[in-house]
Design a protein around this motif. Structure first.
Motif, PDB file in Angstrom:
ATOM      1  N   GLN A   1      40.282 -19.968  14.688  1.00  0.00           N
ATOM      2  CA  GLN A   1      39.417 -21.022  14.164  1.00  0.00           C
ATOM      3  C   GLN A   1      39.585 -22.313  14.960  1.00  0.00           C
ATOM      4  N   ASP A   2      40.819 -22.716  15.203  1.00  0.00           N
ATOM      5  CA  ASP A   2      41.068 -23.946  15.959  1.00  0.00           C
ATOM      6  C   ASP A   2      40.556 -23.846  17.388  1.00  0.00           C
ATOM      7  N   GLU A   3      40.763 -22.701  18.012  1.00  0.00           N
ATOM      8  CA  GLU A   3      40.282 -22.503  19.382  1.00  0.00           C
ATOM      9  C   GLU A   3      38.761 -22.589  19.436  1.00  0.00           C
ATOM     10  N   PHE A   4      38.103 -21.965  18.480  1.00  0.00           N
ATOM     11  CA  PHE A   4      36.643 -21.976  18.421  1.00  0.00           C
ATOM     12  C   PHE A   4      36.117 -23.391  18.219  1.00  0.00           C
ATOM     13  N   LEU A   5      36.669 -24.101  17.237  1.00  0.00           N
ATOM     14  CA  LEU A   5      36.214 -25.459  16.956  1.00  0.00           C
ATOM     15  C   LEU A   5      36.518 -26.404  18.114  1.00  0.00           C
ATOM     16  N   GLU A   6      37.675 -26.249  18.743  1.00  0.00           N
ATOM     17  CA  GLU A   6      38.034 -27.097  19.880  1.00  0.00           C
ATOM     18  C   GLU A   6      37.050 -26.901  21.032  1.00  0.00           C
ATOM     19  N   THR A   7      36.640 -25.671  21.283  1.00  0.00           N
ATOM     20  CA  THR A   7      35.645 -25.405  22.325  1.00  0.00           C
ATOM     21  C   THR A   7      34.316 -26.072  21.980  1.00  0.00           C
ATOM     22  N   LEU A   8      33.903 -25.996  20.715  1.00  0.00           N
ATOM     23  CA  LEU A   8      32.656 -26.640  20.299  1.00  0.00           C
ATOM     24  C   LEU A   8      32.719 -28.152  20.505  1.00  0.00           C
ATOM     25  N   VAL A   9      33.873 -28.759  20.196  1.00  0.00           N
ATOM     26  CA  VAL A   9      34.041 -30.207  20.362  1.00  0.00           C
ATOM     27  C   VAL A   9      34.008 -30.566  21.843  1.00  0.00           C
ATOM     28  N   LYS A  10      34.785 -29.873  22.652  1.00  0.00           N
ATOM     29  CA  LYS A  10      34.877 -30.189  24.080  1.00  0.00           C
ATOM     30  C   LYS A  10      33.543 -30.027  24.795  1.00  0.00           C
TER      31      LYS A  10
ATOM     32  N   GLY B   1      23.878 -29.752  14.001  1.00  0.00           N
ATOM     33  CA  GLY B   1      24.442 -30.900  14.697  1.00  0.00           C
ATOM     34  C   GLY B   1      25.498 -30.447  15.690  1.00  0.00           C
ATOM     35  N   GLN B   2      26.421 -31.364  15.990  1.00  0.00           N
ATOM     36  CA  GLN B   2      27.535 -31.081  16.882  1.00  0.00           C
ATOM     37  C   GLN B   2      28.831 -31.370  16.147  1.00  0.00           C
ATOM     38  N   VAL B   3      29.798 -30.479  16.304  1.00  0.00           N
ATOM     39  CA  VAL B   3      31.109 -30.709  15.712  1.00  0.00           C
ATOM     40  C   VAL B   3      31.790 -31.797  16.535  1.00  0.00           C
ATOM     41  N   SER B   4      32.064 -32.931  15.899  1.00  0.00           N
ATOM     42  CA  SER B   4      32.682 -34.037  16.629  1.00  0.00           C
ATOM     43  C   SER B   4      34.191 -34.107  16.400  1.00  0.00           C
ATOM     44  N   ALA B   5      34.677 -33.531  15.300  1.00  0.00           N
ATOM     45  CA  ALA B   5      36.105 -33.512  14.995  1.00  0.00           C
ATOM     46  C   ALA B   5      36.344 -32.534  13.846  1.00  0.00           C
ATOM     47  N   TYR B   6      37.612 -32.184  13.655  1.00  0.00           N
ATOM     48  CA  TYR B   6      37.980 -31.300  12.550  1.00  0.00           C
ATOM     49  C   TYR B   6      39.459 -31.469  12.251  1.00  0.00           C
ATOM     50  N   ASP B   7      39.853 -31.051  11.055  1.00  0.00           N
ATOM     51  CA  ASP B   7      41.264 -30.993  10.686  1.00  0.00           C
ATOM     52  C   ASP B   7      41.464 -29.745   9.835  1.00  0.00           C
ATOM     53  N   CYS B   8      42.543 -29.679   9.106  1.00  0.00           N
ATOM     54  CA  CYS B   8      42.839 -28.487   8.301  1.00  0.00           C
ATOM     55  C   CYS B   8      41.816 -28.214   7.208  1.00  0.00           C
ATOM     56  N   PHE B   9      41.175 -29.268   6.709  1.00  0.00           N
ATOM     57  CA  PHE B   9      40.307 -29.117   5.545  1.00  0.00           C
ATOM     58  C   PHE B   9      38.844 -29.448   5.802  1.00  0.00           C
ATOM     59  N   THR B  10      38.526 -30.189   6.852  1.00  0.00           N
ATOM     60  CA  THR B  10      37.164 -30.675   7.049  1.00  0.00           C
ATOM     61  C   THR B  10      36.683 -30.495   8.485  1.00  0.00           C
ATOM     62  N   VAL B  11      35.352 -30.547   8.615  1.00  0.00           N
ATOM     63  CA  VAL B  11      34.676 -30.562   9.908  1.00  0.00           C
ATOM     64  C   VAL B  11      33.732 -31.749   9.888  1.00  0.00           C
TER      65      VAL B  11
ATOM     66  N   HIS C   1      36.040 -25.200   3.006  1.00  0.00           N
ATOM     67  CA  HIS C   1      35.948 -24.158   1.990  1.00  0.00           C
ATOM     68  C   HIS C   1      34.519 -23.870   1.560  1.00  0.00           C
ATOM     69  N   VAL C   2      33.555 -24.712   1.943  1.00  0.00           N
ATOM     70  CA  VAL C   2      32.148 -24.436   1.619  1.00  0.00           C
ATOM     71  C   VAL C   2      31.379 -23.884   2.810  1.00  0.00           C
ATOM     72  N   ILE C   3      32.050 -23.727   3.957  1.00  0.00           N
ATOM     73  CA  ILE C   3      31.383 -23.199   5.148  1.00  0.00           C
ATOM     74  C   ILE C   3      31.479 -21.682   5.153  1.00  0.00           C
ATOM     75  N   SER C   4      30.326 -21.050   5.346  1.00  0.00           N
ATOM     76  CA  SER C   4      30.265 -19.608   5.474  1.00  0.00           C
ATOM     77  C   SER C   4      30.320 -19.183   6.931  1.00  0.00           C
ATOM     78  N   THR C   5      29.470 -19.810   7.772  1.00  0.00           N
ATOM     79  CA  THR C   5      29.311 -19.388   9.160  1.00  0.00           C
ATOM     80  C   THR C   5      29.022 -20.584  10.042  1.00  0.00           C
ATOM     81  N   VAL C   6      29.566 -20.572  11.251  1.00  0.00           N
ATOM     82  CA  VAL C   6      29.239 -21.569  12.276  1.00  0.00           C
ATOM     83  C   VAL C   6      28.709 -20.802  13.477  1.00  0.00           C
ATOM     84  N   LEU C   7      27.455 -21.101  13.855  1.00  0.00           N
ATOM     85  CA  LEU C   7      26.832 -20.421  14.986  1.00  0.00           C
ATOM     86  C   LEU C   7      26.394 -21.425  16.034  1.00  0.00           C
ATOM     87  N   PRO C   8      26.751 -21.197  17.285  1.00  0.00           N
ATOM     88  CA  PRO C   8      26.200 -22.041  18.346  1.00  0.00           C
ATOM     89  C   PRO C   8      24.677 -21.897  18.355  1.00  0.00           C
TER      90      PRO C   8
END
Length: 92
Positions: free
Chosen positions: A8-17, A34-44, A58-65
């Protein structure tokens, strides 16, 4: 000490970068774009134009590029709630 990262962290970090445009589907069927600008353990943090939304993971089902790297579905095809999904299963 070995650094441990999760998928999850690797995926989100790639989206941010890469500032990748994404579609974020919530468990209730709502699609956010939109674009993922930041994330932490609980939020995007999802940036769309001049606005930024904080979305709880906890309310996210799927993130698709949004660049076509995966199948996309019309959010109206998604179930509105788990209760509705259970109701549909009993009618089959």
């Amino acid at each position: 000490m070995i650094a441990h990262t999760c998928v999850q962290d690797e995926f989100l970090e790639t989206l941010v970068k890469e500032q990748t445009a994404v579609n974020v589907f919530l468990v209730n069927g709502i699609r956010l774009s939109g674009q993922v600008s930041a994330y932490d353990c609980f939020t995007v943090m999802l940036k769309s134009g001049p606005s930024v939304q904080v979305v709880f993971k906890h309310v996210i089902s799927t993130v698709l590029p949004a660049n076509g790297s995966g199948p996309t579905r019309d959010p109206s095809d998604l179930p509105v709630s788990r209760a509705k999904l259970s109701h549909l299963r009993t009618q089959e």
